[in-house]
Scaffold this motif. Sequence first.
Motif, PDB file in Angstrom:
ATOM      1  N   TYR A  44       1.073  -0.987   0.417  1.00 56.35           N
ATOM      2  CA  TYR A  44       0.040   0.143  -0.359  1.00 56.35           C
ATOM      3  C   TYR A  44       0.733   0.677   0.077  1.00 56.35           C
ATOM      4  O   TYR A  44       0.415   2.254  -0.592  1.00 56.35           O
ATOM      5  CB  TYR A  44      -0.953  -0.110   1.026  1.00 56.35           C
ATOM      6  N   ARG A  47       2.400   1.428  -3.450  1.00 55.56           N
ATOM      7  CA  ARG A  47       1.394   1.660  -4.669  1.00 55.56           C
ATOM      8  C   ARG A  47       0.597   3.233  -4.295  1.00 55.56           C
ATOM      9  O   ARG A  47       0.320   3.895  -5.732  1.00 55.56           O
ATOM     10  CB  ARG A  47       0.419   0.467  -4.742  1.00 55.56           C
ATOM     11  N   VAL A  48      -0.369   2.983  -3.428  1.00 59.39           N
ATOM     12  CA  VAL A  48      -0.804   3.841  -2.771  1.00 59.39           C
ATOM     13  C   VAL A  48      -0.066   5.755  -2.865  1.00 59.39           C
ATOM     14  O   VAL A  48      -0.640   6.687  -3.214  1.00 59.39           O
ATOM     15  CB  VAL A  48      -1.789   3.307  -2.248  1.00 59.39           C
ATOM     16  N   TYR A 110      -8.070  10.310   0.537  1.00 60.40           N
ATOM     17  CA  TYR A 110      -7.452   8.946   0.175  1.00 60.40           C
ATOM     18  C   TYR A 110      -8.045   8.042   0.248  1.00 60.40           C
ATOM     19  O   TYR A 110      -8.473   6.738   0.696  1.00 60.40           O
ATOM     20  CB  TYR A 110      -6.606   8.769   1.114  1.00 60.40           C
ATOM     21  N   LYS A 112     -10.997   6.967  -3.163  1.00 60.59           N
ATOM     22  CA  LYS A 112     -10.883   6.468  -4.836  1.00 60.59           C
ATOM     23  C   LYS A 112     -12.637   6.269  -5.227  1.00 60.59           C
ATOM     24  O   LYS A 112     -13.117   5.098  -4.578  1.00 60.59           O
ATOM     25  CB  LYS A 112     -10.125   5.813  -4.853  1.00 60.59           C
ATOM     26  N   ASP A 161      -9.521  -2.692  -3.651  1.00 56.49           N
ATOM     27  CA  ASP A 161      -9.761  -2.091  -5.048  1.00 56.49           C
ATOM     28  C   ASP A 161     -10.152  -1.341  -5.263  1.00 56.49           C
ATOM     29  O   ASP A 161     -10.025  -0.794  -6.006  1.00 56.49           O
ATOM     30  CB  ASP A 161      -9.577  -3.957  -5.425  1.00 56.49           C
ATOM     31  N   ASP A 164      -9.269   2.284  -3.091  1.00 54.20           N
ATOM     32  CA  ASP A 164      -7.892   2.025  -2.664  1.00 54.20           C
ATOM     33  C   ASP A 164      -7.687   3.040  -1.539  1.00 54.20           C
ATOM     34  O   ASP A 164      -6.750   3.376  -1.222  1.00 54.20           O
ATOM     35  CB  ASP A 164      -7.017   3.888  -3.487  1.00 54.20           C
ATOM     36  N   ARG A 165      -8.637   2.233  -0.350  1.00 49.40           N
ATOM     37  CA  ARG A 165      -8.384   2.567   1.309  1.00 49.40           C
ATOM     38  C   ARG A 165      -8.610   1.410   1.874  1.00 49.40           C
ATOM     39  O   ARG A 165      -9.550   0.255   2.026  1.00 49.40           O
ATOM     40  CB  ARG A 165      -9.662   3.367   1.431  1.00 49.40           C
TER      41      ARG A 165
END
Length: 327
Positions: A44, A47-48, A110, A112, A161, A164-165
């Motif tokens: 995480y 990637r995030v 944070y 999506k 997915d 995004d959290r």
Amino acid sequence: MSKYIIDKRLLFKKGEQARLLLDLKQNFNLTWKGMAESVGLSEYTIRVGWYGERTTIPYSCLYELIKRYPLYKWDYITNNLITEILPPKWGQVKGGEASKETLRTANEKYIKLPDKNNIKFAEFVGIQLGDGHLSQTGIEITLEHPAEDDYKNYISELLFDLFDRKPIIRFKQSKKSVVSIIINSKRLVKFLNDTGLMTGNKVTNGAQIPEFILANPTLLKWCIRGLVDTDGGVFHKQKGYSRCIIEFTSNSKPLLLTFTKAIAILGFKSSKSGSPASNKAVRIQGQKDVNKYFDEIGFSNKKNITRLLYFKNLGYVPKREELDKYL
């Protein structure tokens, strides 16, 4: 869990941090997980946080990455891609301890917001209508613990997915042991409201399957999967019958009505359980339709998958105490 690193931070030119990480990933055939493990961090974070350019990269972490994967020389990176090397705890130095309001506002970024026509979002809608609660500040999905721990993991990955959290996992003990999966975000709540999900009590507010899902058979199948995996399941018909049924229960009459409508749209015959006044369940009983459900809709919850396998292999659905041994 990610570790907190007190180190100098590298402030890249806009877009260069993401480009550098993607170049490393592609040229060395890495996964985000593999890259993260090489520096002892979570996927995480890489990637995030880093690839999404939401956080700066600690000096020592990037130095270690470039040492392991020498695609660019260190001097090239510092001279051409980085605008500033920030001191440790630079955020606190610059602005002092962040207030709760500042953290809350930052936290809203944070999240999506997915395409509502995503099949996995449709499954989430079913899960939320079943075992979920939508408040003014976020979502909470409550499951049995430990019986549904596998499903808890599945839902956690699904939420990650989609939004995004990473959700908060909270175990509770009252009359029975449960586990809650939580994401707090007012921005997410507004998005869900706009798609047709209502905040507050689902029964008094008349929760039902949103129209955009009812209008799309593919989305409808995934939404039904989420509903049955949470507030329904596979059950033995009754003594003397080598048959099983699919049953969905709810205290919300509008939800039962739209579930019945959805089943009909998808070509299933259904029946109600109980008297008209007390009816809180809809069943699929015909074995042809039950098999069609298995093939066309299916399950994500291990307890229903296990019941299905039991029935297919042994001809009966196990009782709860027998099922618990396999969950």
